[in-house]
Design an enzyme around this catalytic site. Structure first.
Site, short mmCIF file in Angstrom:
data_model
loop_
_atom_site.label_atom_id
_atom_site.label_comp_id
_atom_site.label_asym_id
_atom_site.label_seq_id
_atom_site.Cartn_x
_atom_site.Cartn_y
_atom_site.Cartn_z
CB ILE A 12 20.84 55.95 1.01
CG1 ILE A 12 20.18 54.70 0.45
CG2 ILE A 12 22.31 55.68 1.33
CD1 ILE A 12 20.80 54.21 -0.86
CE LYS A 63 24.11 63.63 -5.72
NZ LYS A 63 25.56 63.75 -6.00
CG ASP A 123 35.08 68.24 -4.03
OD1 ASP A 123 36.00 68.67 -3.31
OD2 ASP A 123 33.92 68.06 -3.62
#
Length: 894
Positions: A18, A41, A134
């Site tokens: 991806i 991931k 973040d």
């Protein structure tokens, strides 16, 4: 670690990639147990030894899996595949908020709906004492059906929450991944406390939220400025443009919510994301009319207020201007020093930083990135998170900027080149065999150092090359390094390396050659930085004993003054030369340096044909050619003398122990070759000012004797198996590097003859065991490739490699030819080298990053071709960051 389609990670089968980011690679996978698609991931195995990166990855998993909220990405599972940790998460279809913002501002109602969902997700995270830290558009995902998901809690900080968590909670005892004083986050969306490197809490997320909502409504980033320093200063001191002035459709109440989120003082912001969400929900009830009515009202008010402000401003402008100018003239109050700010940046994925150069205006960073055996130039705006690769910069070294910030000069393949920092065609300027740095003046002159000639100049458009400063052998100067121009372009600084203390140091000179003055006794990279506009006051920045120093320097009077100040007590060295402190400074106070290169190291390693480690040698490796003895019990290699900065030869047994110094010359002794009978070693020594050939008994009995002397540098590369010929390279400025053969007779008298000579560079030659064929490297095609031809006649020439290669070596029986490819892979090709030469397809054996200077062999191979002694770069701190310091000079004024 790229995962192929069909790879299984437990019950999860990889379907397709991806995307990828700084924290890992993401794949679509199939959960074979539950029959659903998921996202995987994976943290690359090359980073799994990076404790901080691994900690961040695991913290992302722990933080996010502790949450179960419709506006936060759901984590299903965590595991490990072949040393690489991975997370299994829900698979999302849609796009991130950045993609929507690239198309312009978002309608107020839609933006408010998105914002309400973001606030809801943040409230859930904050309730469990998890701070994102973040938050930015790239970490906000909008699904195809309009749902908002907050991604990437990789920077989340689990705060102590004794008043929230139950006794014994794991969350309660988690340690923050950073310490106070370290900046974490993305420039442009940081809170003021993050910019200062201070401790931050959930209110920092609320500030970042406000910056995102401002951008959604206005179509502009709230604090974006031309440089990273200005952006960070704006966050600390300035207010963003009024949203209703930029978009008249935005209601005033919504603008007020944004304003409260962006308060500089945390106590003045919303006390919680829950309160923030409540305020946003109030705007959506009742649905529709309130937002549209307020938007119309705001538009009318904004137009009327704009007209009134214009007339009032015009009337007051003259009075205000006169007052300001008069006050400035009478008082001359100095501006307050800007706060010193520090933060870190990481290199591109699966790479590590090499040499660095910040642009004169401090906006862009050029650097060489090292991955496997490849070195290329990348450019990164300092206010962005991604770097761009510059095609055509393969094997680049010593990048430097043009004064107008437009071009980057660099050296590659024996040539000085330039390229626009935005990309485009590479332009060749001149040939440079062994570069040692370059500089570009405002007058369009490029000054560069070349070994062993000294300093030369060429126009930035190319053309004739002329000598500026030569190496003075009478003063035992060995090399000139790293030129840098002073303002005006007439004078410059450079470094001289020498084993004589009174000779080495940082020198001042001029293009007309009328000045040569020693300023400092440090042989180091040196940079001049002006202190402000006008005048010649400034600083010299240089390295000393692993620290970075700054000392006042008057560029008009060309004089140093005062004592040096410490800028950093730790700055990394180049992997090859301990003199090459890796730092760069801009003209406006941006300092970039690498603290990690001294955390990286080179190492001699024995490996098998698959690259599997057999033994690591606990010794400091050299940077030039190493050679294995014919009986394979010892090897000879160069070693650096830290006191003189020169290299001598050392003998070791194959385990790296029983070291014995072989040469004691005060000049460099490099490039050893062992005689086939094992009795002698020949090498190149600069004892007479030029690298000539010397020999000595391998038993270390007796003294070294001169074997061949001429006016040009010579480097031995092989000794024929029958003992009749020593093969060497000779560097002639007129013909470049050529291959020669020196017949070896019993009485020592011999006349060398040329074997390979052309307009290109040829070298690294090795003769086949039967003495009939010569393999060598040549850049005739524009890059180095390996060729084979008959010896000594030179007929039947053919090209062996096709994608860049050098350093060929034969197997003892002559049935295999090895070479080191440009992609860092050691290649092996089956050959038949009798009266004719036949070669099969070359195959890669293993990959490693050479620890030697380009052009010198980073490996030796055993007689049977089954084991290799390699000089490899070993990264003990993978993917280490650079340190960026804004307004570093302010610290020196305190």
């Amino acid at each position: 670690m790229a995962l192929a389609s069909g790879t299984s990670l437990g019950p999860y089968r990889i379907v397709s990639p991806i995307g990828a980011g700084g924290m890992g690679e993401v794949y679509r996978a199939r959960d074979t147990r539950l029959g659903r698609d998921v996202a995987v991931k994976v943290l690359p195995s090359s980073f799994s030894n990076d404790e901080q990166r691994l900690h961040r990855f695991e913290q992302e998993a722990r933080a996010t899996s502790a949450l179960n909220h419709p506006n936060i990405l759901t984590i299903y599972d965590i595991g490990n595949h072949e040393g690489s940790p991975y997370i299994i998460a829900e698979l999302l279809e849609g796009e991130d908020l950045r993609q929507q913002l690239n198309r312009g501002a978002i309608a107020p109602r839609k933006a408010t709906e998105y914002a309400t969902q973001i606030a809801s997700g943040l409230a859930a995270a904050h309730a469990k004492a998890i701070v994102h830290r973040d938050l930015k558009p790239e970490n906000i995902f909008i699904t195809a059906d309009g749902r908002v998901k907050i991604l990437d809690f990789g920077l989340a900080k689990l705060r102590a929450q004794s008043h929230v968590a139950k006794a014994g909670s794991d969350v309660q005892t988690q340690r923050a991944i950073t310490d106070p004083g370290v900046i974490m986050g993305t420039v442009g969306y940081m809170s003021p406390e993050q910019v200062r490197g201070q401790e931050s809490d959930h209110r920092s997320d609320i500030f970042s939220f406000g910056a995102i909502l401002h951008e959604m409504l206005s179509g502009r980033r709230a604090f974006l400025r031309e440089t990273i320093a200005e952006t960070m200063t704006a966050i600390l001191r300035e207010e963003p443009e009024g949203i209703t002035q930029l978009n008249g459709k935005v209601p005033l109440q919504l603008e007020r919510i944004v304003g409260r989120c962006l308060e500089k003082i945390p106590e003045r912001r919303f006390h919680s994301a829950h309160d923030l969400g409540f305020a946003l929900e109030a705007l959506l009830t009742p649905s529709g009319p309130r937002l549209e009515a307020e938007a119309a009202s705001a538009s009318t008010i904004s137009r009327r207020a704009h007209r009134e402000r214009w007339w009032m401003g015009a009337a007051a402008l003259a009075v205000l201007t006169a007052a300001v100018l008069g006050w400035a003239f009478l008082t001359r109050r100095p501006a307050a020093d800007t706060r010193v700010m520090k933060f870190s940046v990481l290199p591109p994925e699966k790479s590590s930083f090499g040499q660095i150069a910040v642009s004169p205006d401090g906006r862009h960073l050029a650097f060489t990135a090292l991955a496997g055996g490849k070195t290329q130039i990348w450019v990164r705006p300092l206010d962005a998170t991604e770097a761009k690769l510059l095609p055509g910069t393969q094997d680049a070294v010593f990048p430097f900027w043009s004064p107008d910030n437009r071009f980057i000069g660099f050296f590659a393949g024996g040539v000085l080149k330039k390229i626009e920092f935005t990309g485009g065609p590479v332009q060749t300027l001149c040939e440079v065999d062994v570069p040692l740095g370059g500089a570009w003046s405002r007058d369009g002159v490029i000054l560069f150092a070349q070994m062993p000639l000294g300093l030369l100049r060429v126009a930035a458009t190319g053309g004739e090359v002329t000598q500026v400063t030569s190496i003075d052998r009478s003063r035992q100067e060995f090399s000139l390094w790293y030129p840098t121009f002073l303002p005006g372009g007439r004078h410059f600084l450079y470094s001289i390396s020498s084993e004589v203390r009174e000779t080495r140091g940082i020198y001042l000179s001029s293009l007309d050659g009328k000045i040569k003055r020693r300023l400092l006794d440090e042989s180091s990279v040196v940079k001049y930085v002006p202190e402000g506009a006008g005048g010649g006051a400034g600083w010299l920045v240089y390295g000393r004993n692993g620290a970075l120093l700054a000392q006042r320097f008057d560029a008009d009077r060309l004089e140093l003054s005062g004592e040096p100040f410490s800028v950093s007590d730790k700055v990394g060295n180049d992997l090859v030369s301990f003199l090459s402190y890796n730092f760069s400074v801009s003209d406006n106070g941006v300092l970039v340096f690498d603290q990690s290169l001294n955390q990286q190291r080179r190492q001699y390693r024995w490996v098998d044909r698959g690259g599997r480690l057999i033994k690591s040698l606990e010794m400091t490796p050299g940077i030039f050619q190493l050679w294995l003895s014919p009986d394979e019990k010892r090897f000879v290699a160069d070693g650096l003398d830290q006191k003189t900065g020169t290299y001598d030869l050392w003998l070791y047994d194959v385990s790296g122990t029983n070291a014995a110094r072989f040469t004691f010359d005060p000049q460099h002794d490099i490039s050893p070759v062992w005689s086939p009978d094992g009795n002698r070693i020949v090498w190149a020594s600069a004892h007479d000012g030029t690298e000539n050939l010397y020999q000595k008994a391998a038993s270390m009995a007796g003294e070294a004797t001169l074997l061949l002397k001429s006016d040009h540098t010579k480097l031995p590369t092989d000794w024929s198996r029958d003992g009749r010929f020593i093969i060497y390279s000779e560097i002639d400025p007129k013909t470049k590097s050529d291959v020669w053969a020196l017949p070896v007779t019993g009485n020592g008298e011999s006349s060398p003859f040329q074997v390979v000579r052309s307009d290109a560079n040829e070298g690294e030659a090795t003769i086949s065991p039967n003495g009939r064929w010569l393999a060598y490297a040549s850049d005739a095609s524009g890059r180095y490739e390996v060729y084979v031809q008959r010896f000594p006649g030179g007929s039947d020439k053919r090209q062996v490699s096709t994608a860049g290669a050098d350093n060929p070596r034969w197997r003892r029986d002559g049935n295999e030819l090895f070479y080191y490819a440009a992609n860092g892979k050691l290649m092996a090709a089956p050959v038949k080298s009798g009266d004719s030469f036949e070669m099969g397809s070359a195959v890669p054996l293993f990959e490693f990053r050479s620890g030697t200077v380009p052009g010198f062999g980073p490996y030796a191979v055993t007689a049977d071709g089954q084991k290799f002694l390699i000089d490899a770069v070993v990264e003990s701190q993978s993917n280490a960051p650079l340190t960026i310091v804004i307004n570093w000079m302010a610290e020196l004024k305190r």
